[in-house]
Design a protein around this motif. Structure first.
Motif, short mmCIF file in Angstrom:
data_model
loop_
_atom_site.label_atom_id
_atom_site.label_comp_id
_atom_site.label_asym_id
_atom_site.label_seq_id
_atom_site.Cartn_x
_atom_site.Cartn_y
_atom_site.Cartn_z
N ALA A 101 0.83 -1.20 0.00
CA ALA A 101 0.00 0.00 0.00
C ALA A 101 0.87 1.26 0.00
CB ALA A 101 -0.93 0.00 1.21
N ILE A 102 1.93 1.23 0.79
CA ILE A 102 2.85 2.38 0.83
C ILE A 102 3.51 2.58 -0.52
CG2 ILE A 102 5.04 3.20 1.82
CD1 ILE A 102 4.10 1.97 4.48
N ALA A 156 1.02 4.07 -2.88
CA ALA A 156 0.82 5.48 -2.56
C ALA A 156 2.01 6.32 -3.05
CB ALA A 156 0.63 5.66 -1.06
N VAL A 202 1.78 6.63 -6.86
CA VAL A 202 0.73 7.59 -7.21
C VAL A 202 1.20 9.01 -6.93
CG1 VAL A 202 -1.57 8.41 -6.57
CG2 VAL A 202 -1.19 5.97 -6.96
N ALA A 203 1.82 9.24 -5.79
CA ALA A 203 2.32 10.57 -5.44
C ALA A 203 3.40 11.02 -6.42
CB ALA A 203 2.86 10.58 -4.02
N HIS A 229 1.72 11.96 -9.71
CA HIS A 229 0.97 13.20 -9.52
C HIS A 229 1.93 14.39 -9.50
CE1 HIS A 229 -1.99 16.07 -8.16
NE2 HIS A 229 -1.20 16.38 -7.16
#
Length: 119
Positions: A29-30, A33, A36-37, A40
């Motif tokens: 999950a990290i 994330a 994705v970060a 972005h």
């Protein structure tokens, strides 16, 4: 109680297996994330870069325009320089004429006084 995993010769206890699965899930999950970060942030930087490129292009156009205006003003200044020199020489000539006229007027006043003329 021990549960056998599909791998031979490896046994895990239930709580330990749950912690391992939880740790792997949390790590995944990290990582998701972070990915994705990262994308972005990358897209935000890309958009900002495009905006700055547009502003740079506009500024370069403004600089070229201003350089043209400065060149035009320099040409006008060079053209007016000869006019200024001409006016300066005309001023010197007119000043000498006025000085000569003043001398003539003073001489006429002296003559008038000697002749006792009125008016």
């Amino acid at each position: 109680m021990k549960i056998f995993d599909s791998s031979p010769n490896i046994t895990l206890e239930r709580p330990r297996r749950r912690r391992t699965i939880l740790a792997i899930t949390a790590t995944a999950a990290i990582l998701v994330a972070l990915v994705v970060a990262y994308f972005h942030q990358r897209s935000a930087y890309s958009a900002q870069l495009e905006q700055l490129r547009g502003e740079l292009t506009t500024a370069q156009g403004n600089v070229k325009s201003l350089q043209g205006e400065v060149a035009g003003l320099k040409e006008k200044l060079d053209g007016s320089s000869s006019s200024i020199n001409s006016c300066t020489s005309s001023l010197a000539s007119e000043t000498s004429k006025v000085a000569a006229f003043a001398k003539q007027a003073a001489a006429c006043e002296v003559i008038r006084t000697k002749l006792n003329l009125k008016g």
